[in-house]
Design a protein around this motif. Sequence first.
Motif, PDB file in Angstrom:
ATOM      1  N   PRO A 131      35.633  45.763  37.498  1.00 14.72           N
ATOM      2  CA  PRO A 131      35.108  47.002  38.087  1.00 14.72           C
ATOM      3  C   PRO A 131      35.631  47.196  39.514  1.00 14.72           C
ATOM      4  O   PRO A 131      35.689  46.247  40.306  1.00 14.72           O
ATOM      5  CB  PRO A 131      33.608  46.786  38.047  1.00 14.72           C
ATOM      6  N   GLY A 132      36.090  48.433  39.782  1.00 13.39           N
ATOM      7  CA  GLY A 132      36.656  48.781  41.083  1.00 13.39           C
ATOM      8  C   GLY A 132      38.174  48.831  41.073  1.00 13.39           C
ATOM      9  O   GLY A 132      38.786  49.326  42.020  1.00 13.39           O
ATOM     10  N   ASP A 133      38.821  48.336  40.003  1.00 15.00           N
ATOM     11  CA  ASP A 133      40.286  48.347  39.922  1.00 15.00           C
ATOM     12  C   ASP A 133      40.803  49.717  39.487  1.00 15.00           C
ATOM     13  O   ASP A 133      40.158  50.447  38.738  1.00 15.00           O
ATOM     14  CB  ASP A 133      40.784  47.309  38.906  1.00 15.00           C
ATOM     15  N   GLN A 134      42.016  50.013  39.991  1.00 17.18           N
ATOM     16  CA  GLN A 134      42.701  51.230  39.591  1.00 17.18           C
ATOM     17  C   GLN A 134      44.142  50.869  39.240  1.00 17.18           C
ATOM     18  O   GLN A 134      44.882  50.350  40.063  1.00 17.18           O
ATOM     19  CB  GLN A 134      42.676  52.267  40.707  1.00 17.18           C
ATOM     20  N   LEU A 135      44.525  51.138  38.013  1.00 14.66           N
ATOM     21  CA  LEU A 135      45.853  50.842  37.506  1.00 14.66           C
ATOM     22  C   LEU A 135      46.579  52.167  37.310  1.00 14.66           C
ATOM     23  O   LEU A 135      46.053  53.090  36.690  1.00 14.66           O
ATOM     24  CB  LEU A 135      45.738  50.104  36.170  1.00 14.66           C
ATOM     25  N   VAL A 136      47.803  52.278  37.867  1.00 11.06           N
ATOM     26  CA  VAL A 136      48.569  53.533  37.786  1.00 11.06           C
ATOM     27  C   VAL A 136      49.957  53.233  37.235  1.00 11.06           C
ATOM     28  O   VAL A 136      50.646  52.324  37.708  1.00 11.06           O
ATOM     29  CB  VAL A 136      48.703  54.203  39.178  1.00 11.06           C
ATOM     30  N   PHE A 137      50.353  54.033  36.237  1.00 10.65           N
ATOM     31  CA  PHE A 137      51.721  53.991  35.723  1.00 10.65           C
ATOM     32  C   PHE A 137      52.388  55.285  36.140  1.00 10.65           C
ATOM     33  O   PHE A 137      51.879  56.376  35.884  1.00 10.65           O
ATOM     34  CB  PHE A 137      51.752  53.857  34.197  1.00 10.65           C
ATOM     35  N   THR A 154      41.019  54.127  35.919  1.00  6.39           N
ATOM     36  CA  THR A 154      40.094  53.631  36.940  1.00  6.39           C
ATOM     37  C   THR A 154      38.913  52.956  36.260  1.00  6.39           C
ATOM     38  O   THR A 154      38.257  53.545  35.396  1.00  6.39           O
ATOM     39  CB  THR A 154      39.594  54.795  37.823  1.00  6.39           C
ATOM     40  N   PHE A 155      38.639  51.731  36.674  1.00 10.06           N
ATOM     41  CA  PHE A 155      37.483  50.972  36.188  1.00 10.06           C
ATOM     42  C   PHE A 155      36.428  51.107  37.283  1.00 10.06           C
ATOM     43  O   PHE A 155      36.494  50.430  38.309  1.00 10.06           O
ATOM     44  CB  PHE A 155      37.888  49.513  35.993  1.00 10.06           C
ATOM     45  N   PRO A 156      35.468  52.031  37.105  1.00 14.63           N
ATOM     46  CA  PRO A 156      34.530  52.322  38.197  1.00 14.63           C
ATOM     47  C   PRO A 156      33.797  51.073  38.686  1.00 14.63           C
ATOM     48  O   PRO A 156      33.433  50.196  37.900  1.00 14.63           O
ATOM     49  CB  PRO A 156      33.546  53.319  37.569  1.00 14.63           C
ATOM     50  N   LYS A 157      33.594  51.023  40.000  1.00 12.66           N
ATOM     51  CA  LYS A 157      32.934  49.880  40.625  1.00 12.66           C
ATOM     52  C   LYS A 157      31.540  49.659  40.049  1.00 12.66           C
ATOM     53  O   LYS A 157      31.075  48.532  39.910  1.00 12.66           O
ATOM     54  CB  LYS A 157      32.868  50.092  42.140  1.00 12.66           C
ATOM     55  N   GLU A 158      30.860  50.754  39.678  1.00 16.47           N
ATOM     56  CA  GLU A 158      29.493  50.663  39.164  1.00 16.47           C
ATOM     57  C   GLU A 158      29.419  50.367  37.661  1.00 16.47           C
ATOM     58  O   GLU A 158      28.330  50.308  37.086  1.00 16.47           O
ATOM     59  CB  GLU A 158      28.699  51.932  39.491  1.00 16.47           C
ATOM     60  N   ALA A 159      30.568  50.149  37.010  1.00 12.91           N
ATOM     61  CA  ALA A 159      30.581  49.874  35.560  1.00 12.91           C
ATOM     62  C   ALA A 159      29.839  48.580  35.265  1.00 12.91           C
ATOM     63  O   ALA A 159      29.964  47.590  35.986  1.00 12.91           O
ATOM     64  CB  ALA A 159      32.012  49.793  35.057  1.00 12.91           C
ATOM     65  N   THR A 160      29.072  48.611  34.186  1.00 10.13           N
ATOM     66  CA  THR A 160      28.311  47.409  33.812  1.00 10.13           C
ATOM     67  C   THR A 160      28.811  46.806  32.507  1.00 10.13           C
ATOM     68  O   THR A 160      28.451  45.690  32.166  1.00 10.13           O
ATOM     69  CB  THR A 160      26.816  47.759  33.652  1.00 10.13           C
ATOM     70  N   ASP A 163      34.488  52.566  29.186  1.00  6.74           N
ATOM     71  CA  ASP A 163      34.086  52.060  30.493  1.00  6.74           C
ATOM     72  C   ASP A 163      35.024  52.448  31.626  1.00  6.74           C
ATOM     73  O   ASP A 163      34.766  52.103  32.778  1.00  6.74           O
ATOM     74  CB  ASP A 163      33.985  50.523  30.429  1.00  6.74           C
ATOM     75  N   VAL A 164      36.126  53.135  31.310  1.00  5.10           N
ATOM     76  CA  VAL A 164      37.083  53.529  32.347  1.00  5.10           C
ATOM     77  C   VAL A 164      37.294  55.035  32.301  1.00  5.10           C
ATOM     78  O   VAL A 164      36.964  55.686  31.318  1.00  5.10           O
ATOM     79  CB  VAL A 164      38.443  52.809  32.180  1.00  5.10           C
ATOM     80  N   GLY A 207      59.762  53.215  34.522  1.00  4.09           N
ATOM     81  CA  GLY A 207      58.514  53.536  35.206  1.00  4.09           C
ATOM     82  C   GLY A 207      57.995  52.338  35.987  1.00  4.09           C
ATOM     83  O   GLY A 207      58.453  51.207  35.809  1.00  4.09           O
ATOM     84  N   SER A 208      57.008  52.591  36.832  1.00  2.00           N
ATOM     85  CA  SER A 208      56.455  51.499  37.644  1.00  2.00           C
ATOM     86  C   SER A 208      54.930  51.466  37.525  1.00  2.00           C
ATOM     87  O   SER A 208      54.280  52.478  37.288  1.00  2.00           O
ATOM     88  CB  SER A 208      56.871  51.672  39.106  1.00  2.00           C
ATOM     89  N   TRP A 209      54.379  50.274  37.705  1.00  4.68           N
ATOM     90  CA  TRP A 209      52.941  50.046  37.648  1.00  4.68           C
ATOM     91  C   TRP A 209      52.434  49.623  39.021  1.00  4.68           C
ATOM     92  O   TRP A 209      53.116  48.889  39.743  1.00  4.68           O
ATOM     93  CB  TRP A 209      52.621  48.908  36.676  1.00  4.68           C
ATOM     94  N   THR A 210      51.238  50.072  39.358  1.00  6.92           N
ATOM     95  CA  THR A 210      50.555  49.540  40.538  1.00  6.92           C
ATOM     96  C   THR A 210      49.123  49.217  40.150  1.00  6.92           C
ATOM     97  O   THR A 210      48.523  49.867  39.288  1.00  6.92           O
ATOM     98  CB  THR A 210      50.537  50.531  41.725  1.00  6.92           C
ATOM     99  N   LEU A 211      48.580  48.173  40.765  1.00  7.53           N
ATOM    100  CA  LEU A 211      47.171  47.799  40.615  1.00  7.53           C
ATOM    101  C   LEU A 211      46.576  47.793  42.012  1.00  7.53           C
ATOM    102  O   LEU A 211      47.005  47.007  42.866  1.00  7.53           O
ATOM    103  CB  LEU A 211      47.025  46.427  39.962  1.00  7.53           C
ATOM    104  N   ASN A 212      45.648  48.724  42.233  1.00  8.34           N
ATOM    105  CA  ASN A 212      45.019  48.875  43.545  1.00  8.34           C
ATOM    106  C   ASN A 212      46.072  49.066  44.645  1.00  8.34           C
ATOM    107  O   ASN A 212      45.954  48.521  45.742  1.00  8.34           O
ATOM    108  CB  ASN A 212      44.110  47.687  43.862  1.00  8.34           C
TER     109      ASN A 212
END
Length: 185
Positions: free
Chosen positions: A85-91, A159-165, A121-122, A64-69
């Motif tokens: 916050p704002g990152d998206q990690l996909v496997f 997905t780590f939402p951009k608005e996460a605190t 938080d994600v 499998g492969s991983w991508t970050l943003n």
Amino acid sequence: MSPNGSAQHRASSKKATKGIVAGVAGVALLTAGGASFATWQDDYLAEGSIEAGELSLETGDAAGSWTLNGREVTSAHIAALRVVPGDQLVFSDTVVLTAEGDNLKATLRTSLGNVGELADDVSTTFTVRGTTYTQAGALVEEISGNEGTMELPVSVTITFPKEATGGQGEIFDFSGTGLLLQQTA
């Protein structure tokens, strides 16, 4: 009675006694030795064999492969990633599902496992064959009978939402995240 007649009678009695003893001993030996008196017997044995089916879920030929943003990340570097916050990690991977059995019934569901503190938080989504599932335990496929072998393109998006605190310093554990194939009948 003549003395000769008595001796003959005793000799004859001894022979008879010896014969009876020998006969009893012979029957005892035959019985103890497992021999039997003549009886007929026959049997019928079923022929053929059966083979058990199979229910399995395995990774495809390629890893499998991983991508970050949208950028590729090697699996060796996943543990070193520090998402914000704002990152998206996909496997993404292709899994091979094998379902063979005349009366087989099974389900394929999404599984989130024990992901740790960062899970609050994600958001996590699963995509299987182009369909997106937004919650763990979602029914992906019902399997019935001899489906054979099929390849399923799968991806898990975190997905780590951009608005996460929250979530600073927290961990997301991937073990147990993916698909769960389970026989139901």
